[in-house]
Design a protein around this motif. Structure first.
Motif, PDB file in Angstrom:
ATOM      1  N   LEU A   1       0.982  -1.150  -0.472  1.00 35.38           N
ATOM      2  CA  LEU A   1      -0.004  -0.195  -0.168  1.00 35.38           C
ATOM      3  C   LEU A   1       0.779   1.774  -0.072  1.00 35.38           C
ATOM      4  CD1 LEU A   1      -0.332   1.693   3.039  1.00 35.38           C
ATOM      5  CD2 LEU A   1      -1.259  -0.599   3.363  1.00 35.38           C
ATOM      6  N   GLN A   2       0.203   2.541   0.022  1.00 39.87           N
ATOM      7  CA  GLN A   2       1.130   3.936  -0.555  1.00 39.87           C
ATOM      8  C   GLN A   2       0.359   4.626  -0.015  1.00 39.87           C
ATOM      9  OE1 GLN A   2       2.457   5.170  -4.219  1.00 39.87           O
ATOM     10  NE2 GLN A   2       3.998   6.255  -3.329  1.00 39.87           N
ATOM     11  N   ALA A   3       1.370   5.376   1.072  1.00 40.74           N
ATOM     12  CA  ALA A   3       0.250   6.556   1.911  1.00 40.74           C
ATOM     13  C   ALA A   3       0.808   7.919   0.986  1.00 40.74           C
ATOM     14  CB  ALA A   3       0.926   6.967   3.215  1.00 40.74           C
ATOM     15  N   GLU A   4       0.308   9.109   1.110  1.00 43.29           N
ATOM     16  CA  GLU A   4       0.419  10.020   0.199  1.00 43.29           C
ATOM     17  C   GLU A   4       1.517  10.718   0.884  1.00 43.29           C
ATOM     18  OE1 GLU A   4      -2.735  12.485   0.551  1.00 43.29           O
ATOM     19  OE2 GLU A   4      -4.518  10.847  -0.611  1.00 43.29           O
ATOM     20  N   LYS A   5       1.646  10.744   2.077  1.00 42.36           N
ATOM     21  CA  LYS A   5       3.037  11.623   2.816  1.00 42.36           C
ATOM     22  C   LYS A   5       3.104  10.308   4.294  1.00 42.36           C
ATOM     23  CE  LYS A   5       5.093  15.826   4.595  1.00 42.36           C
ATOM     24  NZ  LYS A   5       4.410  16.814   4.601  1.00 42.36           N
ATOM     25  N   LEU A   6       4.891  10.655   4.309  1.00 41.60           N
ATOM     26  CA  LEU A   6       5.173   9.726   5.859  1.00 41.60           C
ATOM     27  C   LEU A   6       6.961  10.751   6.109  1.00 41.60           C
ATOM     28  CD1 LEU A   6       4.845   6.296   5.312  1.00 41.60           C
ATOM     29  CD2 LEU A   6       3.624   7.067   6.410  1.00 41.60           C
ATOM     30  N   SER A   7       6.424  10.716   7.792  1.00 40.80           N
ATOM     31  CA  SER A   7       7.290  11.713   7.954  1.00 40.80           C
ATOM     32  C   SER A   7       8.568  10.254   8.447  1.00 40.80           C
ATOM     33  CB  SER A   7       7.294  11.912   9.753  1.00 40.80           C
ATOM     34  OG  SER A   7       6.196  10.813  10.378  1.00 40.80           O
ATOM     35  N   GLY A   8      10.017  10.588   9.092  1.00 39.93           N
ATOM     36  CA  GLY A   8      10.447   9.961   9.304  1.00 39.93           C
ATOM     37  C   GLY A   8      10.457   9.273  10.463  1.00 39.93           C
ATOM     38  N   ASN A   9       9.239   9.602  11.575  1.00 38.58           N
ATOM     39  CA  ASN A   9       9.559   8.260  12.502  1.00 38.58           C
ATOM     40  C   ASN A   9       7.966   7.489  12.263  1.00 38.58           C
ATOM     41  OD1 ASN A   9      11.189   9.416  14.003  1.00 38.58           O
ATOM     42  ND2 ASN A   9       9.576  10.959  13.931  1.00 38.58           N
ATOM     43  N   ALA A  10       7.222   6.923  11.414  1.00 36.78           N
ATOM     44  CA  ALA A  10       6.794   6.572  10.496  1.00 36.78           C
ATOM     45  C   ALA A  10       6.579   5.034  10.989  1.00 36.78           C
ATOM     46  CB  ALA A  10       5.645   6.849   9.103  1.00 36.78           C
ATOM     47  N   LYS A  11       5.988   4.326  11.719  1.00 32.84           N
ATOM     48  CA  LYS A  11       6.057   2.853  11.697  1.00 32.84           C
ATOM     49  C   LYS A  11       4.704   2.170  11.172  1.00 32.84           C
ATOM     50  CE  LYS A  11       7.877   3.628  16.265  1.00 32.84           C
ATOM     51  NZ  LYS A  11       8.433   2.994  17.732  1.00 32.84           N
ATOM     52  N   ALA A  12       5.223   0.920  10.498  1.00 33.93           N
ATOM     53  CA  ALA A  12       3.919  -0.318   9.942  1.00 33.93           C
ATOM     54  C   ALA A  12       4.327  -1.707  11.327  1.00 33.93           C
ATOM     55  CB  ALA A  12       4.734   0.074   8.564  1.00 33.93           C
ATOM     56  N   ASN A  13       3.070  -2.135  11.650  1.00 34.22           N
ATOM     57  CA  ASN A  13       2.583  -3.727  11.575  1.00 34.22           C
ATOM     58  C   ASN A  13       1.655  -4.661  10.560  1.00 34.22           C
ATOM     59  OD1 ASN A  13       3.780  -2.180  14.336  1.00 34.22           O
ATOM     60  ND2 ASN A  13       1.691  -2.068  14.788  1.00 34.22           N
ATOM     61  N   PHE A  14       2.456  -5.853  10.782  1.00 33.25           N
ATOM     62  CA  PHE A  14       2.116  -5.940   9.597  1.00 33.25           C
ATOM     63  C   PHE A  14       1.431  -7.864  10.482  1.00 33.25           C
ATOM     64  CE2 PHE A  14       5.498  -4.396   7.881  1.00 33.25           C
ATOM     65  CZ  PHE A  14       5.134  -3.955   6.917  1.00 33.25           C
TER      66      PHE A  14
ATOM     67  N   MET B   1       9.775  -7.252   4.533  1.00 32.34           N
ATOM     68  CA  MET B   1       8.935  -6.453   4.896  1.00 32.34           C
ATOM     69  C   MET B   1       9.655  -5.295   5.094  1.00 32.34           C
ATOM     70  SD  MET B   1       7.085  -7.399   8.267  1.00 32.34           S
ATOM     71  CE  MET B   1       6.004  -9.117   8.096  1.00 32.34           C
ATOM     72  N   LYS B   2       9.202  -4.523   4.565  1.00 34.69           N
ATOM     73  CA  LYS B   2       9.760  -2.305   4.133  1.00 34.69           C
ATOM     74  C   LYS B   2       8.891  -1.484   3.515  1.00 34.69           C
ATOM     75  CE  LYS B   2      12.654  -0.192   0.677  1.00 34.69           C
ATOM     76  NZ  LYS B   2      13.442  -0.266  -1.008  1.00 34.69           N
ATOM     77  N   VAL B   3       9.490  -0.608   4.352  1.00 33.98           N
ATOM     78  CA  VAL B   3       9.139   0.780   5.057  1.00 33.98           C
ATOM     79  C   VAL B   3       9.429   2.039   4.324  1.00 33.98           C
ATOM     80  CG1 VAL B   3       7.209   2.344   6.657  1.00 33.98           C
ATOM     81  CG2 VAL B   3       7.616  -0.015   6.599  1.00 33.98           C
ATOM     82  N   ASP B   4       9.504   2.842   2.854  1.00 36.70           N
ATOM     83  CA  ASP B   4       9.399   3.960   2.864  1.00 36.70           C
ATOM     84  C   ASP B   4       9.321   5.197   3.059  1.00 36.70           C
ATOM     85  OD1 ASP B   4      11.521   5.575   1.369  1.00 36.70           O
ATOM     86  OD2 ASP B   4      11.670   4.278  -0.521  1.00 36.70           O
ATOM     87  N   GLN B   5       9.906   5.805   3.646  1.00 35.92           N
ATOM     88  CA  GLN B   5       8.836   7.165   4.350  1.00 35.92           C
ATOM     89  C   GLN B   5       9.138   8.501   3.139  1.00 35.92           C
ATOM     90  OE1 GLN B   5      11.551   5.199   6.776  1.00 35.92           O
ATOM     91  NE2 GLN B   5      10.541   4.701   8.078  1.00 35.92           N
ATOM     92  N   LYS B   6       9.739   8.260   2.494  1.00 30.92           N
ATOM     93  CA  LYS B   6      10.386   9.199   1.088  1.00 30.92           C
ATOM     94  C   LYS B   6       9.089   9.347   0.239  1.00 30.92           C
ATOM     95  CE  LYS B   6      15.434   9.718   1.445  1.00 30.92           C
ATOM     96  NZ  LYS B   6      16.730   9.363   0.481  1.00 30.92           N
TER      97      LYS B   6
END
Length: 1675
Positions: free
Chosen positions: A1168-1181, A1196-1201
């Motif tokens: 999924l893709q969020a419109e905007k994430l900060s550098g402190n964003a986290k994700a639980n699966f 698993m991978k989270v790309d804040q940019k």
């Protein structure tokens, strides 16, 4: 003989242009008697007769008439007389150019009278000698470069005898000689040498000069004696000797040679060397006269060639021919005049004299005012020139009145760049407007009047004055002033123009120098000065290069090899008489700057010569010449120069100056300069090779710091004179020091974009050129020049600054030695307008009036003085019977409102009021007194006028109008307001109402305005009684959005707080933000919190609700109307509240929900893709309510940019069926997304993953990108093709059909990744299953293609379609059986169905009409055609889907020709079938031993039965005892020889013949003799050897074709006969023998011995050459 007094000083010039022949002639003249005296007048052969009788009698003489100068004389001497006439005219012209020429009259009598005013004896003669010297020297300038000068001749004249005193007198009417003496031939006659308009005039001029000079120098040739005058007339006697006549002839020869040489010289002469533009010596002056008087304008103009003067009236040329009695224009002796007779009022105008020659044009202006006497002023006083008071002028109405001059649409401070075109303009409004009385428009730069040039153009349209800088340079920078003069009154307007440096060609190079001028120009050198640039490019300037260019050329020459730092430089090595221009370039370590603007042209001339050339001093001709005897001064060595001094000394050079010596002879002198080190006597000559002509010299190559002394020697042809006194010791160093830095830099405020900078002059400053000022924004570290042209004085206004920024300034001084150090930086100053008292308020009106008080209203001053107004002061006074009383104060304490009630007034008294505004600077000037208002009770029912009407929030299409309610409401409450508007320039009847219904509020936003249009507004109040008086009209407002305009911005921060924000970048220190709601001040702060910081203000809502609905506006005080507003209505409130809630309880916005996809290797990706994430964003699966973590199974991978969250599974197994959830948290914001994978959805995804995994593995080796398919080529062949990938060299490809490998001849090269298999002539036998396999060590892949049933049918349809498309057009061919229609195809297959149509009817095939296919030919055969077979035939080809048709027309001529051909072929076939022929049996060659028996037989055919005959060696041959010939049953023919002998050898031929043709068959018999043996060859028994060979039957046509081919030599084959009996069927029937080949028969040997027969087989094509003859057709 000595030279005349006026020639002694110029003898060296005379020698320069004397030719050898002429010089010898002159020497001859000088040897004649010395005692003769003569009076010369101008006549034939350049001699002048003074006698009046000769002046009118001789046709060959010249008459001396002062009014016409010199008239033309004898035609025999046209050349001399024309030249002299030209010189005389030049003399008269130049004499008239003197400033005293106004005193001279224009006829002979007045000239004689005026000569009395110049009686000064010998002193006058000396002055005239100087005038001649100018002409002689100028003439020599033109000739010094000619070849006459460099000829091998002596510079010394022949010895001259002492000359008797000569008294040359003129006779006037009283027969008295006057004392004024002048040479008959003055220097003015030759001073224009080299600059006349045509070559012919210059030749004539030179010739006249040489002739008259020689005659005047010798005094020989004519002797005229004066006799006493009788009562009737004066008589003169002439004596001419034979020697004189001979000398005259010799002179003409020499003169002709001189003319030729002079003409050749002038072709090479630089015509531009002495030319200069016109200039006015005396300008016309303005006049003020009365009507009916005459007036005359005078002017005197200098310039070479002589300028042509044209007179203009109001810029329209004056045509004398049109008004012959009105205007008289005269031009005599250089004096130009315009006389206007009987002036009237229409002659009031501006008159202009325009002088023009080849070098340019100049104009001088004068005004004429013609007055009418009205009686108001004493006319005598006006006429006497009584001065008028300042500010008043004389008008055409005859009385003094003040002109009001106003400037509209004025030019502002202008900024430009070098090379650009800049224009300044201003509209001038003058009242009263007198059409015939035009103003004088003058432009000044830094107080100096500007004249038009190629750099500056001026224009006056009658309303607008403009000045254009066509090519701006830094020299053009300065304060420009427009002065409009009306009579004695004028007004001025000024604006500063800044010119920046052009972009340097080399980055870091300095700016160009400026103001290049030429100083102290002399014969061979000139001093060039300039000003240093303000911009050094970031590196110190190392020096300057000076370039020169000769006028008329484009070649620039650099004058100095090394850069010079001093801003003056002496340029030497100039050519005397040439004109030059100069330019300067600056250099630093980065490179060389652009060149400066070029200097004005300067001629390399002696200053005295230049002055005389420009002023043209000379006396008028009086007709009398007195020459006195003087002692010779030939061969005098010049004395020492005087007054030698060092006028300039720098590190690079020293400039010396001196005066010529008193004793120098009559030759020109030159100078040698010597130097020595101070304290020594070791003098060294500086200019060893070339003497100096000018009394100036620049000495270079001196050692810096050393002291030198200098002295000068004079030289001429007689030798080198004594040296002058040596100068004092001069140290080689800059005498002029670089100035020190200025001090006390003091900036003060001026305007919102400028600052006034003052400073003190540096101590001990010498020869300051000016100052450069630089500015820098505090903290930037970057300095920018404020001026690019040094300014004089110690005060300068720096323009172009940014309002609100803080600046510091520094100054440095400039002189010729260089630029000083920078001064200390000034104190920082913020760029704001200086504080001043406000201007007066205006538009005072009464808002309410009662019995003892009145309420006043007024408008705010237009200029508030740079700070806010603190209050107003009101004064009033009583007006009794129109006489105002004393002003009284209405208030002591300042009032802040613009409405005030004045108490304690008298009822029914008339009052006037004035208001003054006050600010921090003080109380401003009071307003003008208002209109008189009567203090009385208002009883009207309607309301009074609203007041304080203002415009705010002005934009390009809208504005907001505010007002205050009337003080007087009328008899009922106010019910509303009406707003009226109109364009500013529209008439009063153009007012229109903006609103139809009354407004309850006291503000209105007016829209739909036109951008750029000016409007005015007013407001009216209404009540039950009606509409009241309108308010004062607002000031004009232009609908435009100013640059930098900003709006109120509504904002909701991350905590959900709603606020209104406004920003202003034009604030002053006293500016404030004022917020209002519905344009009323906000007093309740319970709902709104207002905060301001810097240039920003924020109004924050505490709890936005319905009570907060309205228009919120913000105004910034002490600015130019900066304001904006924002409306919050219900819809806007809901939006803001929703946004606030979202900000308080935020969610992570998703650009896409959770999704799944299969990757290339069969991996499963959840993302999924969020419109905007900060550098402190986290994700639980989460999977099936259990959290899963990163490991072997899950990546698993989270790309804040990018906001991308993903999880990758290597393989999807059955246990992975369920629900997947991604939970996001970013600060306070959260969000989640789920995906359910169960049942069929999961199964489908799992299958797809498995398939993709297999596909990936397959693609690791060679594999198919495109599966096996087919296509039909243009040749109707079938190509099986597929596209492959991942191929390498070892990869093999194998083709199969129905599991059987197809052998391919060539190995495939996989070009372009495509594999193909070509199947030609595809048909049903090619149906089946095709497979192709790729394999190598990495694996294999296969692709299968089934060509059966439907697939095969589809392919065959395409094949048939291609075949049908390949069919050619139907053609017609006749055969022996009938007519055939046919078409060719690429190839034929059975699936292609063929049908034939005749005349649109399907053909039914019979034995007569049949169709078929032969090879690639599809045909229709019509046997035995009849006329019924005519018509249109169509061949239809059906490919299974579509029909294709080919048509031919078999009728008319086509049928007739085909049918005729059919008949012919039919007959030919019958003839061919029944003709006589030999079917076979005879060999070509038979070899047999002697004594043997020979039996040859063959079969023949023909219907009817042919006749048979034999030939031997082409001769008829019949049976005899030895040879037997038989023909049996009409078919069999035999030839038998019982015992052959050598005589039987030869060529035997059988000839068969019937009515259809003849055929011959040949056999060659060779008999070999064998001794002792006797054998018998017989046919058809045991003892007979039969050798036969079937012959190929050829028709005549085929025989001809065979004869064309090369003959092949036959070879002999050995035939071995056996004892067998031949088969009876060996010879076939005739019907079957048509196309059989020759056969070899066995020969039977009777005696048991083998008999050998040799045959020679040949190709079929060569049989005709073996012996067959062409068939002959029967007739």
């Amino acid at each position: 003989m000595s030279l005349p007094f006026y020639q002694r000083h110029h003898e060296h010039y005379d020698r320069a242009y004397r030719h050898k022949a002429l010089q010898s002639t002159v020497s001859q003249y000088q040897k004649e008697t010395k005692s003769k005296s003569a009076v010369y007048a101008q006549g034939s052969t350049a001699y002048s007769r003074g006698s009046a009788a000769y002046r009118h009698a001789s046709a060959a003489d010249f008459s001396l008439d002062s009014s016409a100068a010199y008239s033309h004389g004898s035609s025999a001497y046209d050349l001399e007389s024309a030249a002299y006439s030209y010189g005389s005219t030049a003399y008269d012209h130049s004499a008239a150019q003197s400033k005293r020429s106004a005193a001279y009259s224009l006829d002979s009598e007045s000239l004689s009278k005026s000569s009395a005013a110049y009686r000064h004896g010998s002193e006058s003669i000396n002055k005239l000698a100087a005038a001649y010297r100018l002409g002689s020297e100028a003439y020599s300038l033109g000739l010094k470069d000619s070849n006459l000068m460099i000829e091998d001749q002596s510079y010394k004249m022949s010895p001259k005898a002492k000359r008797a005193k000569q008294n040359l007198v003129s006779e006037d009417k009283e027969n008295k000689a006057i004392d004024y003496s002048v040479p008959i031939f003055t220097g003015r006659e030759v001073s224009i040498s080299g600059i006349t308009d045509t070559e012919e005039e210059r030749i004539k001029e030179s010739a006249a000069y040489v002739a008259k000079r020689n005659l005047f120098a010798t005094g020989e040739g004519v002797s005229v004696s004066k006799v006493a005058k009788s009562t009737s007339e004066e008589q003169h006697h002439e004596k001419k000797s034979r020697k004189v006549a001979i000398r005259e002839s010799a002179e003409r020869v020499a003169l002709k040679k001189t003319l030729e040489d002079t003409q050749a010289f002038h072709k090479k002469l630089n015509q531009d060397k002495l030319l200069h533009a016109p200039e006015f010596i005396i300008e016309p002056r303005s006049h003020t006269i009365w009507e009916k008087q005459n007036v005359r304008f005078h002017c005197s103009v200098a310039g070479w060639p002589a300028p042509r003067v044209t007179w203009y009236k109001n810029n329209v040329p004056i045509d004398v021919q049109t008004h012959p009695d009105k205007y008289i224009i005269e031009s005599r002796y250089g004096l130009h005049s315009l006389e206007i007779n009987t002036c009237d009022f229409d002659d009031t105008a501006q008159y202009r004299a325009s002088a023009m020659n080849v070098k340019g044009e100049i104009s001088a202006y004068a005004s004429l005012v013609v007055k009418r006497y009205k009686g108001e002023i004493d006319a005598s006083l006006l006429y006497a020139g009584t001065s008028m008071p300042l500010g008043f002028g004389v008008t055409p109405h005859g009385y003094a009145s003040r002109f009001e001059i106003r400037f509209v649409d004025k030019f502002d401070v202008a900024f430009g760049r070098e090379g650009e075109t800049m224009s300044l303009g201003c509209t001038v409004v003058i009242s009263p407007d007198i059409k015939r009385f035009k103003p004088d428009i003058e432009w000044y730069r830094n107080g100096v009047l500007i004249t038009p040039s190629k750099w500056v153009q001026m224009h006056w349209s009658g309303e607008r004055a403009s000045l254009t800088l066509t090519h701006a340079n830094k020299e053009d920078e300065g304060l420009y002033t427009l002065r409009v003069v009306m009579g004695d009154y004028y007004e001025e307007y000024s604006g500063y123009v800044f010119v920046r440096d052009a972009d340097a060609e080399i980055p870091g190079a300095p700016g160009a120098p400026l103001d290049v001028q030429c100083l102290d120009a002399n014969k061979d050198y000139v001093i060039v000065s300039w000003k240093q640039p303000a911009v050094d490019g970031g590196n110190p300037i190392l020096g300057y290069f000076i370039d020169r260019c000769e006028v008329g050329t484009t070649h620039w020459t650099q004058c100095n090899e090394t850069p010079v730092k001093f801003a003056r430089f002496p340029v030497t090595g100039l050519i005397e008489g040439r004109s030059y221009i100069f330019r300067v370039r600056a250099v630093n370590k980065a490179g060389i700057s652009l060149p400066s603007r070029v200097s004005e042209p300067v001629a390399a001339l002696d200053p005295a010569d230049r002055a005389r050339l420009r002023s043209h001093p000379s006396a008028p001709w009086t007709g009398q010449i007195i020459v006195t005897e003087e002692e010779p001064a030939e061969g005098v060595v010049p004395g020492p120069p005087t007054d030698l001094q060092v006028i300039e000394a720098t590190k690079n050079y020293v400039v010396l100056s001196w005066k010529p010596p008193g004793q120098r002879g009559h030759e020109g002198i030159m100078y040698f300069v010597e130097k020595c080190i101070a304290g020594t006597e070791d003098w060294q000559r500086v200019n060893t090779e070339i003497p100096v002509k000018s009394p100036r010299f620049a000495v270079f190559d001196l050692a810096e710091g050393k002291s030198y002394c200098f002295r000068v020697r004079c030289c001429n042809s007689a030798g080198i004179g004594e040296p002058s006194e040596a100068t004092e010791a001069t140290v080689v160093d800059d005498k002029l020091d670089i100035p020190k830095a200025p001090g006390r830099i003091m900036p003060t405020r001026n305007t919102d974009t400028s600052v006034v900078v003052t400073w003190t002059e540096p101590p001990d400053a010498k020869e300051l050129v000016g100052y450069y000022i630089e500015s820098s924004v505090v903290g930037s570290g970057r300095w920018e020049p404020c001026n690019n042209n040094p300014v004089k004085g110690t005060r300068f206004i720096c323009h172009g600054l940014i309002n609100g920024e803080k600046y510091i300034f520094r100054v440095r001084a400039v002189n010729a030695a260089g630029l000083s150090e920078f001064s200390q930086d000034s104190e920082p100053i913020e760029v704001q307008a200086a504080i001043a008292a406000p201007s007066p308020p205006y538009d005072i009106m009464v808002l309410e009036s009662v019995r003892d008080s009145m309420v006043l209203g007024w408008k705010q001053p237009k200029v508030i003085g740079g700070t806010e107004i603190t209050g107003y002061y009101v004064n009033y006074r009583e007006v009794v019977d129109g006489v105002p009383g004393k002003w009284m104060e209405a208030n002591i304490k300042a009032i802040s409102e613009r409405a005030y009630r004045i108490q304690n007034l008298k009822e029914n008294m008339v009052y006037q009021f004035q208001v003054a505004a006050a600010n921090l600077a003080g109380v401003g000037t009071p307003s003008l007194p208002s209109q008189p208002f009567k203090c009385e009770e208002w009883t009207i029912a309607v309301p009074g006028p609203p007041h304080d009407v203002t415009c705010t929030e002005v934009r390009k299409d809208s504005l907001v109008l505010l007002w205050k309610e009337p003080v007087y409401t009328g008899r009922s409450p106010i019910a509303g307001y009406y707003v009226d508007m109109k364009e500013t320039e529209a008439k009063e009847e153009c007012w229109r109402s903006v609103n139809e219904k009354p407004l309850q509020k006291k503000f209105l936003k007016i829209g739909d305005l036109k951008q750029g249009v000016s409007y005015v507004f007013r407001v009216r109040a209404t009540n039950q009684a009606g509409v009241g008086k309108p308010s004062n009209v607002t000031d004009p407002v232009v609908a435009e959005t100013r640059p930098g305009t900003k709006e109120v911005v509504v904002d909701v921060d991350d905590n959900g707080v709603i606020s209104l924000n406004f920003e202003c970048d034009q604030m002053s220190p006293n500016s404030k933000f004022v917020w209002s709601k519905n344009y009323e001040p906000i007093e309740d702060d319970s709902r709104l919190n207002i905060d301001a910081k810097g240039g920003k203000s924020k109004a924050t809502f505490k709890d936005l609700g319905e009570d907060d609905l309205g228009v919120y506006s913000c105004v910034v005080t002490d600015t130019d109307g900066v304001s904006s507003s924002h409306t919050i209505d219900e819809e806007e409130m809901k939006r803001l509240l929703a946004l606030s809630h979202e900000r308080k309880f935020p969610t992570v916005p998703l650009a896409s929900e959770l999704a799944v996809e299969i990757l290339e290797k069969g991996e499963v990706r959840f993302w999924l893709q969020a419109e905007k994430l900060s550098g402190n964003a986290k994700a639980n699966f989460v999977f099936n309510d259990k959290e899963i973590f990163n490991g072997e199974k899950y990546k698993m991978k989270v790309d804040q940019k990018t906001g991308l969250v993903e999880m990758i599974m290597d393989k999807l197994e059955d246990k992975d069926e369920g629900t997947y959830t991604f939970q996001l948290q970013d600060g306070k914001a959260t969000n989640q997304s789920s995906l359910v994978l169960i049942g069929d959805v999961f199964k489908k995804l799992q299958d797809e993953a498995d398939f993709q995994r297999k596909e990936w593995h397959r693609k690791q080796g060679p594999h198919f990108v495109d599966k096996l398919g087919w296509e039909v080529t243009d040749d109707c062949n079938v190509m099986l093709k597929c596209k492959v990938a991942n191929i390498k060299k070892e990869t093999h490809i194998v083709w199969y059909k129905d599991d059987r490998e197809i052998m391919v001849d060539e190995e495939h090269d996989f070009k372009d990744g495509v594999c193909t298999l070509l199947i030609s002539e595809f048909s049903k036998k090619d149906a089946g299953t095709y497979e192709v396999i790729l394999k190598d060590d990495r694996g294999k892949d296969s692709s299968e293609l089934k060509l059966k049933d439907t697939a095969f049918a589809d392919l065959m349809n395409e094949v048939c379609r291609r075949i049908a498309l390949s069919a050619t057009d139907l053609k017609i061919r006749s055969t022996a059986e009938g007519i055939r229609l046919y078409s060719y195809v690429t190839y034929y297959v059975e699936d292609l169905r063929v049908g034939w149509v005749h005349n649109d009817t399907q053909i039914r095939f019979t034995d007569r009409v049949k169709t078929g296919v032969t090879g690639e030919q599809i045909w229709l055969q019509i046997n035995e055609p009849t006329p019924q077979d005519k018509g249109k035939y169509t061949m239809e080809l059906f490919d299974g889907k579509t029909g294709h048709k080919k048509t031919v027309d078999l009728s008319g001529q086509a049928f007739d020709e085909a049918f005729a051909e059919f008949q012919r072929l039919k007959q030919a076939a019958i003839a061919e079938k029944n003709r006589a022929r030999v079917l076979g049996g005879l060999p070509d060659v038979v070899t047999i031993q002697e004594g043997k028996a020979l039996n040859l037989s063959c079969t023949v055919w023909g219907d009817p039965t042919p006749e048979v005959s034999w030939l031997k060696n082409e001769k008829a041959f019949v049976s005899d005892a030895n040879c037997t010939l038989k023909f049996e049953s009409g078919k069999k023919v035999s030839f038998t020889i019982s015992a052959v002998s050598t005589l039987d050898s030869g060529k035997y031929s059988i000839v068969v013949k019937n009515q259809y043709g003849t055929e011959t068959s040949d056999v060659t018999v060779i008999v070999i003799s064998v001794s002792g043996q006797t054998d018998t060859v017989q046919g058809h028994d045991q003892n007979t050897l039969t050798v036969s060979k079937k012959k190929k039957i050829m028709t005549a046509n085929k025989r001809k074709e065979a004869e064309k081919k090369d003959f092949i030599r036959p070879h002999v084959e050995e035939i071995i006969a056996t004892e067998e009996t031949p088969d009876a069927n060996e010879i076939p029937p005739a019907e079957m023998e048509k196309n059989t080949k020759s056969k070899q028969q066995a020969a039977k040997v009777t005696d048991g011995k083998a008999a050998v027969a040799e045959t020679v087989p040949q190709p079929t094509e060569s049989l005709d050459k073996q012996g067959k003859k062409p068939l002959e057709k029967k007739p």
